[in-house]
Design a protein around this motif. Structure first.
Motif, PDB file in Angstrom:
ATOM      1  N   PRO A   5      15.104  70.020  63.898  1.00 46.08           N
ATOM      2  CA  PRO A   5      16.511  69.941  64.286  1.00 46.08           C
ATOM      3  C   PRO A   5      17.120  71.333  64.144  1.00 46.08           C
ATOM      4  O   PRO A   5      16.805  72.038  63.185  1.00 46.08           O
ATOM      5  CB  PRO A   5      17.123  68.961  63.284  1.00 46.08           C
ATOM      6  CG  PRO A   5      16.091  68.694  62.249  1.00 46.08           C
ATOM      7  CD  PRO A   5      14.771  69.152  62.759  1.00 46.08           C
ATOM      8  N   CYS A   6      17.967  71.745  65.098  1.00 42.40           N
ATOM      9  CA  CYS A   6      18.433  73.145  65.128  1.00 42.40           C
ATOM     10  C   CYS A   6      19.365  73.464  63.968  1.00 42.40           C
ATOM     11  O   CYS A   6      19.467  74.588  63.525  1.00 42.40           O
ATOM     12  CB  CYS A   6      19.112  73.444  66.460  1.00 42.40           C
ATOM     13  SG  CYS A   6      20.748  72.684  66.617  1.00 42.40           S
ATOM     14  N   GLY A   7      20.066  72.436  63.473  1.00 44.23           N
ATOM     15  CA  GLY A   7      20.981  72.682  62.357  1.00 44.23           C
ATOM     16  C   GLY A   7      22.337  73.234  62.788  1.00 44.23           C
ATOM     17  O   GLY A   7      23.204  73.452  61.950  1.00 44.23           O
ATOM     18  N   GLU A   8      22.500  73.471  64.081  1.00 44.79           N
ATOM     19  CA  GLU A   8      23.737  74.127  64.528  1.00 44.79           C
ATOM     20  C   GLU A   8      24.524  73.370  65.586  1.00 44.79           C
ATOM     21  O   GLU A   8      25.716  73.607  65.753  1.00 44.79           O
ATOM     22  CB  GLU A   8      23.411  75.526  65.065  1.00 44.79           C
ATOM     23  CG  GLU A   8      23.049  76.487  63.956  1.00 44.79           C
ATOM     24  CD  GLU A   8      22.408  77.768  64.452  1.00 44.79           C
ATOM     25  OE1 GLU A   8      22.446  78.014  65.680  1.00 44.79           O
ATOM     26  OE2 GLU A   8      21.862  78.495  63.616  1.00 44.79           O
ATOM     27  N   CYS A   9      23.850  72.486  66.314  1.00 40.26           N
ATOM     28  CA  CYS A   9      24.553  71.799  67.401  1.00 40.26           C
ATOM     29  C   CYS A   9      25.573  70.801  66.830  1.00 40.26           C
ATOM     30  O   CYS A   9      25.632  70.578  65.621  1.00 40.26           O
ATOM     31  CB  CYS A   9      23.549  71.088  68.313  1.00 40.26           C
ATOM     32  SG  CYS A   9      22.733  69.690  67.525  1.00 40.26           S
ATOM     33  N   HIS A  10      26.354  70.219  67.737  1.00 37.88           N
ATOM     34  CA  HIS A  10      27.386  69.279  67.315  1.00 37.88           C
ATOM     35  C   HIS A  10      26.767  68.109  66.536  1.00 37.88           C
ATOM     36  O   HIS A  10      27.267  67.715  65.474  1.00 37.88           O
ATOM     37  CB  HIS A  10      28.125  68.779  68.564  1.00 37.88           C
ATOM     38  CG  HIS A  10      29.274  67.879  68.261  1.00 37.88           C
ATOM     39  ND1 HIS A  10      30.168  68.121  67.231  1.00 37.88           N
ATOM     40  CD2 HIS A  10      29.673  66.722  68.846  1.00 37.88           C
ATOM     41  CE1 HIS A  10      31.062  67.152  67.191  1.00 37.88           C
ATOM     42  NE2 HIS A  10      30.786  66.291  68.159  1.00 37.88           N
ATOM     43  N   ALA A  11      25.655  67.578  67.050  1.00 38.29           N
ATOM     44  CA  ALA A  11      25.006  66.439  66.383  1.00 38.29           C
ATOM     45  C   ALA A  11      24.523  66.824  64.988  1.00 38.29           C
ATOM     46  O   ALA A  11      24.707  66.073  64.022  1.00 38.29           O
ATOM     47  CB  ALA A  11      23.835  65.931  67.229  1.00 38.29           C
ATOM     48  N   CYS A  12      23.920  68.004  64.870  1.00 41.42           N
ATOM     49  CA  CYS A  12      23.421  68.443  63.558  1.00 41.42           C
ATOM     50  C   CYS A  12      24.574  68.628  62.565  1.00 41.42           C
ATOM     51  O   CYS A  12      24.439  68.264  61.393  1.00 41.42           O
ATOM     52  CB  CYS A  12      22.618  69.741  63.688  1.00 41.42           C
ATOM     53  SG  CYS A  12      20.947  69.463  64.322  1.00 41.42           S
ATOM     54  N   SER A  13      25.703  69.175  63.022  1.00 39.20           N
ATOM     55  CA  SER A  13      26.841  69.330  62.087  1.00 39.20           C
ATOM     56  C   SER A  13      27.342  67.971  61.632  1.00 39.20           C
ATOM     57  O   SER A  13      27.669  67.782  60.458  1.00 39.20           O
ATOM     58  CB  SER A  13      28.022  70.078  62.698  1.00 39.20           C
ATOM     59  OG  SER A  13      27.618  70.952  63.678  1.00 39.20           O
ATOM     60  N   MET A  33      18.395  62.948  66.703  1.00 39.75           N
ATOM     61  CA  MET A  33      19.796  63.149  67.079  1.00 39.75           C
ATOM     62  C   MET A  33      20.075  64.548  67.598  1.00 39.75           C
ATOM     63  O   MET A  33      20.965  64.739  68.421  1.00 39.75           O
ATOM     64  CB  MET A  33      20.704  62.894  65.868  1.00 39.75           C
ATOM     65  CG  MET A  33      20.782  61.442  65.453  1.00 39.75           C
ATOM     66  SD  MET A  33      21.424  60.408  66.790  1.00 39.75           S
ATOM     67  CE  MET A  33      22.039  59.020  65.847  1.00 39.75           C
ATOM     68  N   CYS A  34      19.333  65.556  67.131  1.00 43.87           N
ATOM     69  CA  CYS A  34      19.630  66.946  67.480  1.00 43.87           C
ATOM     70  C   CYS A  34      19.639  67.127  69.001  1.00 43.87           C
ATOM     71  O   CYS A  34      18.755  66.636  69.699  1.00 43.87           O
ATOM     72  CB  CYS A  34      18.608  67.891  66.846  1.00 43.87           C
ATOM     73  SG  CYS A  34      18.867  69.606  67.350  1.00 43.87           S
ATOM     74  N   LEU A  35      20.640  67.839  69.488  1.00 51.23           N
ATOM     75  CA  LEU A  35      20.787  68.026  70.939  1.00 51.23           C
ATOM     76  C   LEU A  35      19.909  69.163  71.443  1.00 51.23           C
ATOM     77  O   LEU A  35      19.576  69.226  72.614  1.00 51.23           O
ATOM     78  CB  LEU A  35      22.262  68.298  71.274  1.00 51.23           C
ATOM     79  CG  LEU A  35      23.232  67.190  70.824  1.00 51.23           C
ATOM     80  CD1 LEU A  35      24.686  67.640  70.991  1.00 51.23           C
ATOM     81  CD2 LEU A  35      22.979  65.892  71.585  1.00 51.23           C
ATOM     82  N   GLU A  36      19.539  70.100  70.550  1.00 49.03           N
ATOM     83  CA  GLU A  36      18.707  71.224  70.975  1.00 49.03           C
ATOM     84  C   GLU A  36      17.657  71.561  69.929  1.00 49.03           C
ATOM     85  O   GLU A  36      17.713  72.630  69.309  1.00 49.03           O
ATOM     86  CB  GLU A  36      19.588  72.459  71.210  1.00 49.03           C
ATOM     87  CG  GLU A  36      20.563  72.288  72.356  1.00 49.03           C
ATOM     88  CD  GLU A  36      21.495  73.485  72.458  1.00 49.03           C
ATOM     89  OE1 GLU A  36      20.974  74.606  72.577  1.00 49.03           O
ATOM     90  OE2 GLU A  36      22.713  73.280  72.398  1.00 49.03           O
TER      91      GLU A  36
HETATM   92 ZN    ZN Z   1      20.795  70.359  66.444  1.00 47.99          ZN
END
Ligand code: ZN
Length: 323
Positions: A59-67, A50-53
């Protein structure tokens, strides 16, 4: 996650690479013993998909998808699970699930469905899922998790990509457990890991609550029966309070006692009475193991548990007579 569950690192890297190289199958099926970390790995994969970046394979943990994932509310993730008070995943649930997966994604361009525990799909539910497993649309993944591959129809498993999650080596598991439970004796961690057959998350759950103590109490009760010093009525009353758990312990101890008879007593039975080999103890212990599995299967059903437990105990008592 990279350091949280060190024994999952290799499988995680392999999933990551497969995803990067666009060769991750659309329906990974996570297999392995209970408490080995299959679900943790599947949840990680879902966040990674799901992570966008994604950054360095995580997973980046910061993008919209991760939040959204962190908040447990990603609109493109659908879960197929047991409804409360049900023993099976039902066909109507599968139909809703498939319909949801065919919606246009609202965050990125991917949708994911998670099926846990996949072995609880009943026959109609499994059949309803086949077409989706067979011809998933573009950016759709299904992640399935099961403790019990044998209970899944071959029609399902043959359409999935099997991802076996192995029990880690004991040193890795012990290092992880004793760090998490620094307040516990190392001995407790060793016993919990032995009882869990090496599965770290199962041992961890027991050490975090009263699980280990409950298990050891059941061991002591079984030993007392063999020594002819048990209050059997009290034992049954106690076991009956949480039948599913009790059956799991009775099955596990049947295995461990059998190991003691055939080879050498495991550490957790170091001070327990072990019947001599070659006098029928092996057969009785196998029977006890089978009956405990059957009892566990019936634990959620309207069956008199006290009768089943009585009957199990009278089988167990034969070990005392033979010894
Ligand atoms: Zn992410």
């Amino acid at each position: 996650m990279s350091n949280s569950y060190p024994w999952l690192d290799i499988e995680r890297q392999s999933l990551n690479q497969a995803l990067d190289e666009q060769r991750l199958g659309h329906a990974p099926l996570f297999l392995g013993s209970p408490g080995v970390g299959k679900r943790v790995l599947a949840e990680w994969l879902v966040r990674r998909i799901m992570c966008l970046e994604p950054f360095e394979g995580e997973p980046c943990g910061e993008c919209h998808a991760c939040s959204l994932m962190a908040g447990g509310a990603h609109p493109d993730l659908f879960r197929l699970e047991l409804l409360e008070d049900k023993n099976e995943i039902l066909v109507d649930q599968v139909r809703d699930f498939i319909a949801s997966l065919s919606l246009t994604p609202s965050v990125g361009n991917r949708r994911v469905g998670m099926i846990v525990p996949a072995d609880r799909l009943n026959r109609n539910a499994a059949n309803a899922l086949l077409k989706t497993l067979e011809e998933p649309s573009g950016e759709v993944w299904l992640a399935l998790v099961t403790d019990n591959e044998d209970r899944l129809p071959v029609t399902v498993t043959s359409r999935c990509q099997r991802r076996y999650v192995a029990v880690p080596d004991p040193a890795t598991a012990m290092a992880w457990l004793s760090e998490r439970h620094a307040d516990r004796d190392r001995r407790d961690c060793e016993l919990a890991l032995e009882l869990a057959d090496g599965a770290p998350l199962l041992a961890d759950a027991w050490l975090s609550g009263a699980g280990l103590e409950i298990g050891l109490a059941i061991r002591d009760g079984l030993g007392a029966v063999l020594n002819g010093r048990a209050d059997e009525t009290a034992l049954i009353a106690q076991w009956q309070e949480t039948p599913a758990e009790s059956w799991r312990w009775l099955a596990r101890f049947s295995q461990l006692w059998l190991h003691g008879v055939l080879a050498s007593p495991p550490a957790v039975l170091a001070e327990a009475p072990i019947p001599a080999a070659g006098q029928g103890a092996e057969r009785v212990l196998e029977e006890c193991w089978k009956q405990a599995l059957e009892g566990g299967r019936l634990a959620g059903r309207p069956v008199r548990q006290d009768w089943l437990l009585q009957s199990w105990l009278s089988e167990w008592r034969k070990l005392a007579a033979g010894g």
